[in-house]
Design an enzyme around this catalytic site. Structure first.
Site, short mmCIF file in Angstrom:
data_model
loop_
_atom_site.label_atom_id
_atom_site.label_comp_id
_atom_site.label_asym_id
_atom_site.label_seq_id
_atom_site.Cartn_x
_atom_site.Cartn_y
_atom_site.Cartn_z
N TYR A 124 -11.68 24.02 -9.72
CA TYR A 124 -12.30 22.80 -10.26
C TYR A 124 -13.54 22.48 -9.42
O TYR A 124 -13.46 22.44 -8.18
CB TYR A 124 -11.25 21.70 -10.19
CG TYR A 124 -11.68 20.33 -10.59
CD1 TYR A 124 -12.21 20.07 -11.84
CD2 TYR A 124 -11.50 19.25 -9.72
CE1 TYR A 124 -12.58 18.79 -12.21
CE2 TYR A 124 -11.86 17.96 -10.08
CZ TYR A 124 -12.41 17.75 -11.32
OH TYR A 124 -12.77 16.47 -11.68
N ASP B 217 -3.72 23.96 -7.27
CA ASP B 217 -3.96 22.92 -8.28
C ASP B 217 -3.18 23.36 -9.52
O ASP B 217 -3.55 24.31 -10.21
CB ASP B 217 -5.46 22.82 -8.56
CG ASP B 217 -5.80 21.71 -9.55
OD1 ASP B 217 -4.94 21.38 -10.38
OD2 ASP B 217 -6.94 21.21 -9.51
N ARG C 10 0.82 -1.21 0.00
CA ARG C 10 0.00 0.00 0.00
C ARG C 10 0.85 1.26 0.00
O ARG C 10 0.51 2.28 -0.57
CB ARG C 10 -0.96 0.00 1.19
CG ARG C 10 -2.04 1.04 1.04
CD ARG C 10 -2.88 1.34 2.27
NE ARG C 10 -3.31 0.19 3.00
CZ ARG C 10 -2.93 -0.07 4.26
NH1 ARG C 10 -2.09 0.73 4.89
NH2 ARG C 10 -3.39 -1.13 4.88
N LYS D 198 -4.17 14.13 -16.48
CA LYS D 198 -4.19 15.01 -17.68
C LYS D 198 -2.84 14.91 -18.40
O LYS D 198 -2.55 13.91 -19.00
CB LYS D 198 -4.52 16.45 -17.27
CG LYS D 198 -5.56 16.59 -16.19
CD LYS D 198 -6.94 16.10 -16.59
CE LYS D 198 -7.88 16.20 -15.41
NZ LYS D 198 -9.05 15.37 -15.52
C1 LIG Z 1 -8.04 21.25 -12.78
C2 LIG Z 1 -8.38 19.85 -12.38
N1 LIG Z 1 -7.97 19.43 -11.18
C3 LIG Z 1 -8.26 18.19 -10.75
C4 LIG Z 1 -8.98 17.32 -11.53
C5 LIG Z 1 -9.31 15.95 -10.99
O1 LIG Z 1 -8.54 14.98 -11.61
P1 LIG Z 1 -9.06 13.47 -11.70
O2 LIG Z 1 -10.10 13.45 -12.76
O3 LIG Z 1 -7.82 12.70 -12.03
O4 LIG Z 1 -9.61 13.11 -10.36
C6 LIG Z 1 -9.42 17.73 -12.79
C7 LIG Z 1 -10.20 16.79 -13.63
O5 LIG Z 1 -10.81 17.15 -14.61
C8 LIG Z 1 -9.11 19.02 -13.22
O6 LIG Z 1 -9.55 19.47 -14.41
#
Ligand SMILES: Cc1ncc(COP(=O)(O)O)c(C=O)c1O
Length: 404
Positions: A118, A191, A65, A216
């Site tokens: 987000y 982020d 883990r 992404k």
């Molecule tokens: C700016 C941003 N942060 C975080 C995330 C979350 O990522 P995940 O889909 O891998 O959980 C996304 C997903 O679209 C995003 O666009």
């Protein structure tokens, strides 16, 4: 039923358990990539070693883990990308956001969150954190020093922001925000999915913790989910590590392998995403149906001056605002007609996408989004920009015929 094995005197069941296992003495093959380690149990030579196993450093063999060499190889690569001392890979971007926030919060705390984050980050604050007794104040995506200072309370523990917001693309003044947050004893989490460490060195701007949805651009091929949490501070790392353990977070070596493989080519891919996005955004800005292009490299994008000062480039994701006279059927027609662009969640893969951002601009509470028409988001993939533009051209022509 058991039959006798060919080797030794073991029964087949036993032989199958013991045959071909790594002996820990065979030299590692001189291959380029760390192989995929699928493990749960790590064996200890001596009973005494196992007694003290929990004190092993992060990255040393312990238990599945906590991680595998495949995971730690990937984390070392992200450390190089983000300019971070410590990196924790987790199973998706949203998990990176939630574990990073939970690591520093307790009941009764207050947090400040940018209005353009987000949407699931916002939902996490409005539901889970609220249930924990944590209060959230939303601030405008671009906030001046006095307004930002006024948002702090004696119990403010952290500021959560995104640069730029991944729907409406305002770029905040990060050095100002980190300075004021630190003056108030609060941390700043960002982020950094849009730029990644390739285009934005968040730690030189005073940010404490960087989270990236590696799903992404890092994975880059729309084939894996992954998130990363990075910091340069030992104390913060201990909290992130402890919280991840307490929550039982884990990530598979297969996904780490894919993420590491994607990350090797991230710079070349991001350069191409950037070039294609700029060409598409320019072309779109010239269409009469498009009222605004929301792209940090465009001078009228809110926070463009901070993008110019702090970023080394722009990635492939941007939005456009459509004329409010274009109704929903016509917007759907346009999206359907842009056949080279996929429609689906996520972005950052090699493929182009074109979607409507449902209500993203409308969920804000601190600063209303200043446009009434549909908000469409484009991800410029790695196709030829000429092909993408001619596909958009025929889609806009078709839209005009549809509207009559
Ligand atoms: C700016 C941003 N942060 C975080 C995330 C979350 O990522 P995940 O889909 O891998 O959980 C996304 C997903 O679209 C995003 O666009």
């Amino acid at each position: 039923m058991a039959t006798s094995s060919h080797d030794d005197d073991l029964q087949t069941e036993s032989a199958l358990i013991h045959a071909g296992r790594p002996d820990g003495k065979t030299p590692v093959w001189p291959v380029v990539n760390e192989p995929v380690y699928r493990i749960s149990t790590v064996l200890y030579d001596k009973a005494a070693d196992m007694k003290t196993a929990a004190q092993r450093a992060y990255g040393d063999p312990y238990y599945g883990r906590r991680g595998t060499p495949t995971k730690h190889q990937f984390e070392a690569m992200v450390a190089a990308l983000e300019g971070a001392e410590h990196v924790m890979a987790v199973s998706c971007g949203l998990q990176a956001i939630t574990v990073a926030m939970l690591a520093f919060l307790e009941q009764g705390d207050h947090i400040i969150v940018s209005d353009n984050v987000y949407d699931p980050t916002r939902k996490f604050a409005d539901t889970f954190l609220k249930r924990m007794g944590i209060e959230t104040t939303y601030i405008a995506p671009i906030v001046d020093e006095a307004t930002f200072t006024a948002a702090f309370k004696p119990n403010t523990k952290l500021v959560m922001t995104e640069a730029p917001g991944s729907g409406t693309f305002e770029v905040p003044d990060l050095p100002m925000m980190t300075r004021i947050a630190h003056d108030h004893g609060a941390l700043v989490i960002i982020d950094n999915t849009w730029a990644t460490g390739y285009f934005l060195d968040v730690f030189t701007l005073g940010v404490d913790v960087s989270v990236v949805a590696a799903t992404k651009y890092i994975c880059g091929h729309a084939d894996a989910m992954m998130g990363t949490v990075s910091t340069n501070d030992d104390g913060q790392w201990r909290k992130i590590f402890a919280t991840s353990n307490q929550l039982g977070l884990s990530v598979s070596s297969d996904d780490c392998y894919l993420a590491a493989r994607g990350l090797r080519t991230l710079p070349m891919r991001l350069d191409q995403h950037e070039a294609n996005a700029l060409l598409l955004a320019q072309w779109l800005s010239e269409q009469p149906e498009v009222t605004h292009v929301l792209h940090p490299a465009f001078p009228d994008c809110p926070g463009h001056e901070f993008w110019k000062r702090d970023f080394k480039g722009s990635s492939g994701l941007f939005s456009i605002c459509m004329d409010p006279d274009i109704d929903q059927d016509a917007i759907n027609h346009l999206l359907d007609a842009a056949t080279m662009f996929g429609m689906g969640f996520s972005w950052g893969g090699f493929e182009s996408l074109f979607i409507e951002m449902n209500n993203l601009d409308k969920s804000r509470t601190a600063a209303p989004f200043p446009a009434d028409g549909a908000l469409l988001r484009v991800h410029a993939g790695l196709e030829s920009a000429d092909d993408l533009i001619s596909n958009l051209d025929q889609a806009f022509t078709s839209l005009r015929t549809f509207r009559g």
